[in-house]
Design an enzyme around this catalytic site. Structure first.
Site, PDB file in Angstrom:
ATOM      1  N   LYS A 139       0.810  -1.230   0.000  1.00 55.29           N
ATOM      2  CA  LYS A 139       0.000   0.000   0.000  1.00 55.29           C
ATOM      3  C   LYS A 139       0.843   1.280   0.000  1.00 55.29           C
ATOM      4  O   LYS A 139       0.398   2.311  -0.492  1.00 55.29           O
ATOM      5  CB  LYS A 139      -0.951   0.012   1.196  1.00 55.29           C
ATOM      6  CG  LYS A 139      -2.106  -0.969   1.041  1.00 55.29           C
ATOM      7  CD  LYS A 139      -3.102  -0.839   2.164  1.00 55.29           C
ATOM      8  CE  LYS A 139      -4.221  -1.849   1.985  1.00 55.29           C
ATOM      9  NZ  LYS A 139      -5.300  -1.684   2.954  1.00 55.29           N
TER      10      LYS A 139
ATOM     11  N   ASN B 127      -4.866   1.948  -1.984  1.00 49.29           N
ATOM     12  CA  ASN B 127      -5.439   0.585  -2.052  1.00 49.29           C
ATOM     13  C   ASN B 127      -6.181   0.326  -3.360  1.00 49.29           C
ATOM     14  O   ASN B 127      -6.730  -0.747  -3.550  1.00 49.29           O
ATOM     15  CB  ASN B 127      -6.367   0.308  -0.853  1.00 49.29           C
ATOM     16  CG  ASN B 127      -7.753   0.887  -1.045  1.00 49.29           C
ATOM     17  OD1 ASN B 127      -7.926   1.914  -1.700  1.00 49.29           O
ATOM     18  ND2 ASN B 127      -8.748   0.241  -0.470  1.00 49.29           N
TER      19      ASN B 127
ATOM     20  N   GLY C 225      -0.774  -0.174   9.099  1.00 53.42           N
ATOM     21  CA  GLY C 225      -1.341   0.376   7.865  1.00 53.42           C
ATOM     22  C   GLY C 225      -2.809   0.744   8.014  1.00 53.42           C
ATOM     23  O   GLY C 225      -3.240   1.817   7.563  1.00 53.42           O
TER      24      GLY C 225
ATOM     25  N   THR D 235       3.999  -1.005  20.381  1.00 58.29           N
ATOM     26  CA  THR D 235       5.290  -0.354  20.125  1.00 58.29           C
ATOM     27  C   THR D 235       5.030   1.157  20.119  1.00 58.29           C
ATOM     28  O   THR D 235       4.507   1.714  19.145  1.00 58.29           O
ATOM     29  CB  THR D 235       5.864  -0.818  18.774  1.00 58.29           C
ATOM     30  OG1 THR D 235       5.857  -2.248  18.753  1.00 58.29           O
ATOM     31  CG2 THR D 235       7.276  -0.304  18.558  1.00 58.29           C
TER      32      THR D 235
ATOM     33  N   TYR E 113     -11.969  -8.902  10.785  1.00 57.23           N
ATOM     34  CA  TYR E 113     -13.254  -9.465  10.322  1.00 57.23           C
ATOM     35  C   TYR E 113     -13.244 -10.981  10.221  1.00 57.23           C
ATOM     36  O   TYR E 113     -14.252 -11.580   9.816  1.00 57.23           O
ATOM     37  CB  TYR E 113     -13.698  -8.828   9.008  1.00 57.23           C
ATOM     38  CG  TYR E 113     -12.783  -9.029   7.836  1.00 57.23           C
ATOM     39  CD1 TYR E 113     -11.899  -8.033   7.453  1.00 57.23           C
ATOM     40  CD2 TYR E 113     -12.823 -10.205   7.085  1.00 57.23           C
ATOM     41  CE1 TYR E 113     -11.076  -8.193   6.371  1.00 57.23           C
ATOM     42  CE2 TYR E 113     -11.993 -10.375   5.993  1.00 57.23           C
ATOM     43  CZ  TYR E 113     -11.119  -9.364   5.641  1.00 57.23           C
ATOM     44  OH  TYR E 113     -10.297  -9.534   4.566  1.00 57.23           O
TER      45      TYR E 113
ATOM     46  N   GLY F  13     -15.849  -5.781  11.614  1.00 58.76           N
ATOM     47  CA  GLY F  13     -14.836  -5.443  10.604  1.00 58.76           C
ATOM     48  C   GLY F  13     -15.309  -5.660   9.177  1.00 58.76           C
ATOM     49  O   GLY F  13     -14.850  -4.976   8.256  1.00 58.76           O
TER      50      GLY F  13
HETATM   51  P1  NAP Z   1      -0.047  -4.038  10.296  1.00 59.18           P
HETATM   52  O1  NAP Z   1       0.349  -2.843   9.523  1.00 59.18           O
HETATM   53  O2  NAP Z   1       0.800  -5.252  10.263  1.00 59.18           O
HETATM   54  O3  NAP Z   1      -0.223  -3.577  11.850  1.00 59.18           O
HETATM   55  C1  NAP Z   1      -0.441  -4.539  12.849  1.00 59.18           C
HETATM   56  C2  NAP Z   1      -0.804  -3.863  14.157  1.00 59.18           C
HETATM   57  O4  NAP Z   1      -1.095  -4.894  15.124  1.00 59.18           O
HETATM   58  C3  NAP Z   1       0.328  -3.014  14.758  1.00 59.18           C
HETATM   59  O5  NAP Z   1      -0.228  -1.929  15.445  1.00 59.18           O
HETATM   60  C4  NAP Z   1       0.961  -4.024  15.733  1.00 59.18           C
HETATM   61  O6  NAP Z   1       1.636  -3.413  16.807  1.00 59.18           O
HETATM   62  C5  NAP Z   1      -0.253  -4.724  16.259  1.00 59.18           C
HETATM   63  N1  NAP Z   1       0.096  -6.014  16.849  1.00 59.18           N
HETATM   64  C6  NAP Z   1       0.511  -7.118  16.197  1.00 59.18           C
HETATM   65  N2  NAP Z   1       0.762  -8.108  17.085  1.00 59.18           N
HETATM   66  C7  NAP Z   1       0.495  -7.607  18.315  1.00 59.18           C
HETATM   67  C8  NAP Z   1       0.571  -8.127  19.623  1.00 59.18           C
HETATM   68  N3  NAP Z   1       0.959  -9.395  19.868  1.00 59.18           N
HETATM   69  N4  NAP Z   1       0.220  -7.334  20.669  1.00 59.18           N
HETATM   70  C9  NAP Z   1      -0.179  -6.067  20.454  1.00 59.18           C
HETATM   71  N5  NAP Z   1      -0.260  -5.498  19.215  1.00 59.18           N
HETATM   72  C10 NAP Z   1       0.074  -6.262  18.161  1.00 59.18           C
HETATM   73  O7  NAP Z   1      -1.508  -4.542   9.876  1.00 59.18           O
HETATM   74  P2  NAP Z   1      -2.739  -3.664   9.333  1.00 59.18           P
HETATM   75  O8  NAP Z   1      -2.738  -3.648   7.856  1.00 59.18           O
HETATM   76  O9  NAP Z   1      -2.763  -2.365  10.065  1.00 59.18           O
HETATM   77  O10 NAP Z   1      -3.983  -4.592   9.767  1.00 59.18           O
HETATM   78  C11 NAP Z   1      -4.323  -4.712  11.123  1.00 59.18           C
HETATM   79  C12 NAP Z   1      -5.641  -5.443  11.283  1.00 59.18           C
HETATM   80  O11 NAP Z   1      -6.694  -4.756  10.613  1.00 59.18           O
HETATM   81  C13 NAP Z   1      -5.626  -6.853  10.682  1.00 59.18           C
HETATM   82  O12 NAP Z   1      -6.311  -7.717  11.571  1.00 59.18           O
HETATM   83  C14 NAP Z   1      -6.406  -6.736   9.416  1.00 59.18           C
HETATM   84  O13 NAP Z   1      -7.115  -7.922   9.095  1.00 59.18           O
HETATM   85  C15 NAP Z   1      -7.418  -5.645   9.778  1.00 59.18           C
HETATM   86  N6  NAP Z   1      -7.882  -4.941   8.584  1.00 59.18           N
HETATM   87  C16 NAP Z   1      -9.201  -5.017   8.283  1.00 59.18           C
HETATM   88  C17 NAP Z   1      -9.687  -4.383   7.158  1.00 59.18           C
HETATM   89  C18 NAP Z   1     -11.151  -4.467   6.857  1.00 59.18           C
HETATM   90  O14 NAP Z   1     -11.542  -4.241   5.696  1.00 59.18           O
HETATM   91  N7  NAP Z   1     -11.986  -4.738   7.834  1.00 59.18           N
HETATM   92  C19 NAP Z   1      -8.818  -3.659   6.322  1.00 59.18           C
HETATM   93  C20 NAP Z   1      -7.463  -3.588   6.665  1.00 59.18           C
HETATM   94  C21 NAP Z   1      -6.997  -4.256   7.793  1.00 59.18           C
HETATM   95  P3  NAP Z   1       3.258  -3.234  16.777  1.00 59.18           P
HETATM   96  O15 NAP Z   1       3.479  -1.972  16.011  1.00 59.18           O
HETATM   97  O16 NAP Z   1       3.622  -3.148  18.201  1.00 59.18           O
HETATM   98  O17 NAP Z   1       3.815  -4.453  16.088  1.00 59.18           O
END
Ligand code: NAP
Length: 272
Positions: A71, A92, A132, A155, A218, A239
């Site tokens: 992205k 996106n 993201g 973090t 979701y 979600g």
């Molecule tokens: P990302 O960029 O990889 O970010 C992941 C986030 O989760 C970071 O804030 C990370 O914190 C945190 N995290 C991961 N493991 C953790 C743990 N053990 N304890 C506490 N925090 C933790 O992913 P993203 O793209 O933002 O997506 C995040 C979520 O949103 C996913 O579940 C994804 O499926 C969902 N999502 C949904 C939609 C939708 O259409 N509904 C769209 C996009 C994303 P750190 O920085 O500390 O690692």
């Protein structure tokens, strides 16, 4: 015998693509509007993004969805960004305007549209996570005019950086449960199916029936966070609602046509 001859080609790039529901949504949409087009899944490793964009230029590809991990990196190889993509700082959706590849972002609209009916109830919101999806979440919350937005993340520096960039407040991870919020949005991976499924991103002691809980995760549909919020009487937003709205907006960009939200929801829920 009728032979289906697609005239337009669309797809999604990401890595891993796994169980993306985007082909289901868009191919159903093309069938609904009798548009001779097909939407495919194109798994694309991080280092292949530049060559994918070359392919996009050289083959008759009409548009693409872009997901993790491309992205941000895709922005280096395309020709124009919409204002929405600039404000989120991520792309996106790709489409053509003349001979230019345009990068847009429908994720922020995906976040804000399901929340719009409740937005009058929200003065103070907590966003959990700083990856993201958090960037789109902040832009979506700002678009609804929500006055006080706080961000927290395991973090800390990532949440502090987002707070600086978007001029919102930072809350320490260990203090996230210490006060009441009108809205709590989870944008972490906690609660996702797999190893994180049983980990709740929030401590809910200070929340009550006035709190709105919006979990961007979701899969599963009923996350551990949503389940606990329901026991407190909170309003919940799943979600899948973000997924539906970002997808419907992509479809509108590519085809100029709208899809029935209820039918799209039924289609995706049956898949989940
Ligand atoms: P990302 O960029 O990889 O970010 C992941 C986030 O989760 C970071 O804030 C990370 O914190 C945190 N995290 C991961 N493991 C953790 C743990 N053990 N304890 C506490 N925090 C933790 O992913 P993203 O793209 O933002 O997506 C995040 C979520 O949103 C996913 O579940 C994804 O499926 C969902 N999502 C949904 C939609 C939708 O259409 N509904 C769209 C996009 C994303 P750190 O920085 O500390 O690692």
């Amino acid at each position: 015998m009728d032979v289906f001859k697609p005239e337009k080609l669309f797809g999604i790039i990401g890595h891993p693509l796994g169980h993306t529901m985007s082909p289901l949504l868009h191919n159903w949409g093309f069938a609904e509007h009798k548009i001779p087009a097909v939407y495919m899944a194109w798994p694309t490793e991080p280092e292949k993004i530049e060559s994918f964009i070359q392919t996009f230029r050289n083959l008759p590809i009409s548009g693409a969805s872009v997901t993790i991990p491309h992205k941000l990196s895709v922005m280096d190889y395309i020709d124009q960004l919409t204002e929405r993509a600039k404000s989120v700082g991520a792309v996106n959706t790709l489409y053509w305007e003349g001979d230019k590849i345009v990068g847009d972002n429908t994720d922020a609209a995906g976040v804000s549209e399901p929340l719009r009916p409740y937005s009058d109830r929200v003065n103070k919101a907590l966003l959990i996570g700083a990856g993201g999806a958090a960037r789109a979440a902040i832009t979506g919350l700002k678009a609804l005019g929500i006055k006080e937005i706080c961000v927290t993340n395991r973090t800390a520096y990532k949440a502090e950086d987002l707070a600086d960039e978007f001029k919102i407040s930072f809350i320490d991870w260990n203090a996230r449960g210490d006060q009441h919020f009108d809205l709590i949005m989870n944008s972490t991976s906690l609660g996702m199916s797999g190893k994180f499924q049983q980990i709740n991103p929030m401590i809910m002691d200070n929340q009550n029936a006035n709190t709105i809980v919006y979990d961007l995760v979701y899969n599963p549909m009923e996350t551990i966070f949503i389940k606990e919020a329901k026991t407190k009487g909170c309003t919940v937003i799943h979600g899948i609602e973000m997924f539906i709205h970002q997808g419907l907006e992509q479809f509108r960009i590519w085809t100029g046509k709208r899809l029935d939200e209820g039918k799209a929801r039924g289609l995706l829920l049956a898949q989940l």
